[in-house]
Design an enzyme around this catalytic site. Structure first.
Site, PDB file in Angstrom:
ATOM      1  N   HIS A  72     -87.237  -2.841  85.833  1.00 39.42           N
ATOM      2  CA  HIS A  72     -86.542  -4.122  85.631  1.00 39.42           C
ATOM      3  C   HIS A  72     -86.939  -4.729  84.281  1.00 39.42           C
ATOM      4  O   HIS A  72     -86.095  -5.222  83.541  1.00 39.42           O
ATOM      5  CB  HIS A  72     -86.910  -5.124  86.733  1.00 39.42           C
ATOM      6  CG  HIS A  72     -86.393  -4.775  88.103  1.00 39.42           C
ATOM      7  ND1 HIS A  72     -87.193  -4.791  89.224  1.00 39.42           N
ATOM      8  CD2 HIS A  72     -85.160  -4.422  88.539  1.00 39.42           C
ATOM      9  CE1 HIS A  72     -86.467  -4.474  90.285  1.00 39.42           C
ATOM     10  NE2 HIS A  72     -85.236  -4.232  89.900  1.00 39.42           N
ATOM     11  N   LYS A 120     -80.780  -7.837 104.584  1.00 39.03           N
ATOM     12  CA  LYS A 120     -82.022  -7.069 104.411  1.00 39.03           C
ATOM     13  C   LYS A 120     -83.192  -8.041 104.539  1.00 39.03           C
ATOM     14  O   LYS A 120     -83.103  -9.186 104.112  1.00 39.03           O
ATOM     15  CB  LYS A 120     -82.095  -6.444 103.016  1.00 39.03           C
ATOM     16  CG  LYS A 120     -81.270  -5.204 102.834  1.00 39.03           C
ATOM     17  CD  LYS A 120     -81.717  -4.442 101.585  1.00 39.03           C
ATOM     18  CE  LYS A 120     -80.907  -4.781 100.356  1.00 39.03           C
ATOM     19  NZ  LYS A 120     -81.329  -4.158  99.129  1.00 39.03           N
ATOM     20  N   ARG A 127     -79.640   4.013  86.953  1.00 42.68           N
ATOM     21  CA  ARG A 127     -80.574   5.121  87.113  1.00 42.68           C
ATOM     22  C   ARG A 127     -79.794   6.336  87.579  1.00 42.68           C
ATOM     23  O   ARG A 127     -79.082   6.265  88.578  1.00 42.68           O
ATOM     24  CB  ARG A 127     -81.629   4.807  88.173  1.00 42.68           C
ATOM     25  CG  ARG A 127     -82.621   3.774  87.779  1.00 42.68           C
ATOM     26  CD  ARG A 127     -83.334   3.245  88.987  1.00 42.68           C
ATOM     27  NE  ARG A 127     -82.407   2.537  89.864  1.00 42.68           N
ATOM     28  CZ  ARG A 127     -82.783   1.891  90.962  1.00 42.68           C
ATOM     29  NH1 ARG A 127     -84.029   1.880  91.330  1.00 42.68           N
ATOM     30  NH2 ARG A 127     -81.887   1.259  91.698  1.00 42.68           N
ATOM     31  N   SER A 133     -87.913  -0.489  93.892  1.00 42.62           N
ATOM     32  CA  SER A 133     -88.722  -1.416  94.678  1.00 42.62           C
ATOM     33  C   SER A 133     -89.163  -0.746  95.982  1.00 42.62           C
ATOM     34  O   SER A 133     -90.272  -0.980  96.473  1.00 42.62           O
ATOM     35  CB  SER A 133     -87.935  -2.704  94.952  1.00 42.62           C
ATOM     36  OG  SER A 133     -87.625  -3.338  93.724  1.00 42.62           O
TER      37      SER A 133
HETATM   38  P1  ADP Z   1     -79.975  -4.897  93.725  1.00 41.69           P
HETATM   39  O1  ADP Z   1     -80.271  -5.049  95.191  1.00 41.69           O
HETATM   40  O2  ADP Z   1     -79.069  -5.980  93.186  1.00 41.69           O
HETATM   41  O3  ADP Z   1     -79.544  -3.521  93.293  1.00 41.69           O
HETATM   42  P2  ADP Z   1     -82.519  -4.320  92.448  1.00 41.69           P
HETATM   43  O4  ADP Z   1     -83.672  -5.247  92.232  1.00 41.69           O
HETATM   44  O5  ADP Z   1     -82.733  -3.107  93.265  1.00 41.69           O
HETATM   45  O6  ADP Z   1     -81.366  -5.239  93.018  1.00 41.69           O
HETATM   46  O7  ADP Z   1     -81.947  -3.845  91.039  1.00 41.69           O
HETATM   47  C1  ADP Z   1     -81.487  -4.759  90.085  1.00 41.69           C
HETATM   48  C2  ADP Z   1     -80.950  -3.985  88.877  1.00 41.69           C
HETATM   49  O8  ADP Z   1     -82.047  -3.319  88.241  1.00 41.69           O
HETATM   50  C3  ADP Z   1     -79.938  -2.896  89.236  1.00 41.69           C
HETATM   51  O9  ADP Z   1     -78.933  -2.861  88.235  1.00 41.69           O
HETATM   52  C4  ADP Z   1     -80.762  -1.628  89.217  1.00 41.69           C
HETATM   53  O10 ADP Z   1     -79.965  -0.502  88.908  1.00 41.69           O
HETATM   54  C5  ADP Z   1     -81.732  -1.945  88.085  1.00 41.69           C
HETATM   55  N1  ADP Z   1     -82.959  -1.159  88.213  1.00 41.69           N
HETATM   56  C6  ADP Z   1     -83.781  -1.085  89.266  1.00 41.69           C
HETATM   57  N2  ADP Z   1     -84.807  -0.239  89.012  1.00 41.69           N
HETATM   58  C7  ADP Z   1     -84.605   0.232  87.749  1.00 41.69           C
HETATM   59  C8  ADP Z   1     -85.310   1.158  86.906  1.00 41.69           C
HETATM   60  N3  ADP Z   1     -86.400   1.806  87.310  1.00 41.69           N
HETATM   61  N4  ADP Z   1     -84.817   1.390  85.658  1.00 41.69           N
HETATM   62  C9  ADP Z   1     -83.682   0.758  85.256  1.00 41.69           C
HETATM   63  N5  ADP Z   1     -82.966  -0.115  86.011  1.00 41.69           N
HETATM   64  C10 ADP Z   1     -83.426  -0.377  87.236  1.00 41.69           C
END
Ligand code: ADP
Length: 159
Positions: free
Chosen positions: A17, A41, A90, A127
């Protein structure tokens, strides 16, 4: 003044992030990092905790503002006066969902989505992975920013 909104669950925030938000912040004047509600969730961290962690890890980025929202992302973007969303991609697993969401957001609110490709060194981080690793007692230095590592580990390793 160009501004964009990076929405996400951030449960917890990760180095992946941080990479996306640093790169997005360099492309606009104001980057809003929007902590989304957890629909259906169970969240592991409260919205306040996530906001506080995101603020600490973006202290060095003056254009970043951490906010929370409870409505549809397009409605929140309009409220902020923003017409660009930022998302990280990703590998292939994110693509189908992100593609559908980007089309829906454009249709519903005329909002465009900027996709930044994940750094290959960080693209395996999620996460869910962080929560699993901590639950088994391993440290999180490879996955989360140092300023929030203790807090994330203490919380998740207790569960
Ligand atoms: P959501 O439930 O909205 O997908 P996340 O917190 O899982 O929320 O992800 C938020 C954004 O961050 C998404 O666009 C996700 O693809 C991106 N993201 C999550 N992990 C990574 C990572 N390791 N590298 C790049 N982008 C990431």
């Amino acid at each position: 003044m160009k501004s964009a909104l990076f929405p996400g669950s951030f449960d917890p925030p990760s180095l992946g992030h941080l990479d996306i938000l640093q790169r997005a912040a360099s492309l606009c004047d104001t980057l809003y990092v929007g902590v989304a509600p957890h629909l259906g969730k169970q969240a592991h961290f409260s919205t306040d905790e996530k906001m506080e962690m995101l603020r600490r890890m973006t202290d060095h980025l003056p254009g970043v503002k951490v906010v929370a929202f409870n409505q549809l992302v397009v409605d929140f973007a309009k409220e902020l006066g923003v017409n660009i969303l930022v998302r990280g991609l990703r590998a292939f697993s994110d693509f189908e969902y992100e593609f559908r969401m980007a089309l829906a957001n454009r249709k519903m609110g005329g909002i465009e989505t900027w996709f930044l490709m994940a750094d290959p060194k960080l693209s395996y981080i999620s996460s869910t992975l962080i929560r699993d690793v901590a639950k088994h007692g391993s440290r999180l230095g490879d996955f989360v920013p140092p300023v929030i590592e203790d807090q994330v580990f203490r919380r998740l390793s207790k569960k």
